[in-house]
Design an enzyme around this catalytic site. Sequence first.
Site, mmCIF file in Angstrom:
data_model
loop_
_atom_site.group_PDB
_atom_site.id
_atom_site.type_symbol
_atom_site.label_atom_id
_atom_site.label_comp_id
_atom_site.label_asym_id
_atom_site.label_seq_id
_atom_site.Cartn_x
_atom_site.Cartn_y
_atom_site.Cartn_z
ATOM 1 N N THR A 159 49.199 -11.883 66.757
ATOM 2 C CA THR A 159 49.778 -12.637 66.550
ATOM 3 C C THR A 159 50.405 -12.471 64.739
ATOM 4 O O THR A 159 51.842 -12.956 64.576
ATOM 5 C CB THR A 159 48.929 -14.345 66.028
ATOM 6 O OG1 THR A 159 48.125 -14.476 67.585
ATOM 7 C CG2 THR A 159 49.167 -15.179 65.680
ATOM 8 N N ASN A 202 52.202 -13.312 80.351
ATOM 9 C CA ASN A 202 50.434 -13.908 79.789
ATOM 10 C C ASN A 202 49.387 -14.909 81.186
ATOM 11 O O ASN A 202 48.438 -15.025 81.242
ATOM 12 C CB ASN A 202 49.816 -14.173 79.038
ATOM 13 C CG ASN A 202 50.927 -15.590 78.020
ATOM 14 O OD1 ASN A 202 52.238 -15.094 78.005
ATOM 15 N ND2 ASN A 202 50.174 -15.967 77.711
ATOM 16 N N GLN A 261 49.964 -7.955 77.087
ATOM 17 C CA GLN A 261 49.140 -7.433 77.915
ATOM 18 C C GLN A 261 50.046 -6.318 78.874
ATOM 19 O O GLN A 261 49.444 -6.037 80.010
ATOM 20 C CB GLN A 261 49.951 -9.271 79.313
ATOM 21 C CG GLN A 261 49.297 -10.784 78.558
ATOM 22 C CD GLN A 261 47.534 -10.212 78.739
ATOM 23 O OE1 GLN A 261 47.195 -10.110 78.986
ATOM 24 N NE2 GLN A 261 46.925 -11.412 77.806
ATOM 25 N N SER A 312 47.399 -5.977 70.773
ATOM 26 C CA SER A 312 45.961 -6.976 70.323
ATOM 27 C C SER A 312 45.076 -5.616 71.233
ATOM 28 O O SER A 312 44.766 -5.722 72.648
ATOM 29 C CB SER A 312 45.912 -8.137 70.375
ATOM 30 O OG SER A 312 45.322 -8.823 70.134
ATOM 31 N N HIS A 333 41.875 -6.614 71.395
ATOM 32 C CA HIS A 333 40.538 -7.626 72.205
ATOM 33 C C HIS A 333 41.077 -7.990 73.404
ATOM 34 O O HIS A 333 40.152 -8.110 74.512
ATOM 35 C CB HIS A 333 39.993 -8.856 71.220
ATOM 36 C CG HIS A 333 41.140 -9.889 71.645
ATOM 37 N ND1 HIS A 333 41.418 -10.850 72.605
ATOM 38 C CD2 HIS A 333 42.569 -9.647 71.058
ATOM 39 C CE1 HIS A 333 42.077 -11.949 71.953
ATOM 40 N NE2 HIS A 333 42.829 -11.144 71.075
ATOM 41 N N THR A 381 42.694 -4.930 52.635
ATOM 42 C CA THR A 381 41.566 -3.254 52.905
ATOM 43 C C THR A 381 42.055 -3.565 54.306
ATOM 44 O O THR A 381 41.403 -4.106 55.101
ATOM 45 C CB THR A 381 40.183 -4.501 52.596
ATOM 46 O OG1 THR A 381 40.118 -4.063 51.004
ATOM 47 C CG2 THR A 381 39.667 -2.842 53.428
ATOM 48 N N CYS A 435 44.931 -18.853 76.127
ATOM 49 C CA CYS A 435 44.038 -18.158 75.507
ATOM 50 C C CYS A 435 43.471 -18.891 74.416
ATOM 51 O O CYS A 435 42.465 -18.737 73.918
ATOM 52 C CB CYS A 435 45.228 -17.243 74.397
ATOM 53 S SG CYS A 435 46.032 -16.377 75.667
HETATM 54 N N1 PLP Z 1 50.989 -12.747 72.760
HETATM 55 C C1 PLP Z 1 50.672 -13.218 74.053
HETATM 56 C C2 PLP Z 1 51.234 -12.572 75.441
HETATM 57 C C3 PLP Z 1 48.984 -12.979 74.384
HETATM 58 O O1 PLP Z 1 48.720 -13.119 75.846
HETATM 59 C C4 PLP Z 1 48.531 -12.740 73.614
HETATM 60 C C5 PLP Z 1 47.333 -13.877 73.749
HETATM 61 O O2 PLP Z 1 46.710 -14.965 73.866
HETATM 62 C C6 PLP Z 1 48.636 -12.548 72.345
HETATM 63 C C7 PLP Z 1 49.991 -12.474 72.117
HETATM 64 C C8 PLP Z 1 48.456 -13.383 71.001
HETATM 65 O O3 PLP Z 1 47.029 -11.638 71.130
HETATM 66 P P1 PLP Z 1 46.108 -12.282 69.347
HETATM 67 O O4 PLP Z 1 45.202 -13.033 70.181
HETATM 68 O O5 PLP Z 1 45.302 -10.643 69.024
HETATM 69 O O6 PLP Z 1 46.210 -12.611 68.321
#
Ligand code: PLP
Length: 374
Positions: free
Chosen positions: A71, A146, A180, A200, A202, A238, A322
């Site tokens: 994000t 996603n 993804q 990302s 995670h 940081t 999400c």
């Molecule tokens: N973009 C996509 C396609 C995602 O699936 C997600 C996760 O939910 C994000 C952006 C946002 O990722 P983050 O949780 O690292 O901000």
Amino acid sequence: MEIYFDNAATTPLSPRAGKAYIETASSFPGNPSSVHRLGQKAKEEMERRRSHMAALLGVEERNLIFTSGATESIALFFSSLLWMEKGTIVVSRIEHEAVSSWLPYLKKLGWNIVKLRAKGGFVSPEELSAALTPDTKVVAVMAVNNVVGAIEPIESLVKCVREYEKANGRRILFFSDSVQALGKTGLDLKGSGIDGASFSAHKINGPRGVGLLYAKNPEIIRPIASAGGQEKGRRGGTENLPGIAAFDEALSEWMETREEDEKRISHYNFLLRDGLGKLGIEILSPLESTPYILSVVAPLPSEVFTRMLMDKGFCVSSGSACSNNAKGKSEGILEAMGIPNQKAKKAIRISMGRNTTEEEVIRLLEAFGELIDG
Ligand code: PLP
């Protein structure tokens, strides 16, 4: 015991990534910006990790900016547009909210927004070509959706943009949210010719709160917060060194076994498509999707059916989820793919990860069977 089928939302931290996190936190206590020895050691470690990730992704160190997650990476790219001459942004209708939430702001500030449909899940190169005008400054299409897992034809889309550029002599930035896709598809950042991409940790068994922005020309990136001047002045604050180390290990792990994992997960995807199909469940994910995501139409509204599955010990999500707040938006994404609203309301996303086993897939199929028969 919960059985986890929501890996597109987030994934459990892998032991290797967790170990790297803890070891880095204790072995590198200094701040990479400090000039003393411990600070310099932390800086060296961070640059070693950046170099390693750059090699894994086939790009140069200067192209990678560490952030707190996708994000923020997306925000860094889109907020940088505010410093440029206004023009038109051509964007798919199936973007994650991390991208689409920027559009009303940009519109308010005088940018023109053109949205592309994604019939059947895919943005069409022909439609993109037809949408380009001399005023187009940016094109944004995600790498893997996603909600249904559709793999977008990024290379063909970029090719259309570059051909148009050649004919018109005006530069167009191509941004691709690649959250993804990381570790799961043969991502070719350099070869595809894109200008920016977000990632990302995670989503690939790394920790939460770490991400990456790929910028082909990092000079165009302006900081959201400049204090501290980190990341060559492009992302103040940081750096999360333990998180970066863990992200590097998580990515390495995915890349080391990518092909065998993909084969195994493709087999599970086939078992699900076949088994659910036999139960009369409609599959929404097109065949050209990542095997890790399968979206289906439940027999009942998705909130009801996900709760019924939860009562049987399964974690799946309704639509894209999400976060729960994303639900209404995923229905909009499904509609942009041509899926009628009454089906979109029943959409369930089953998303697998590297830890998913065949036994879990079979148990999920049995649970669907019991709920449908019962
Ligand atoms: N973009 C996509 C396609 C995602 O699936 C997600 C996760 O939910 C994000 C952006 C946002 O990722 P983050 O949780 O690292 O901000």
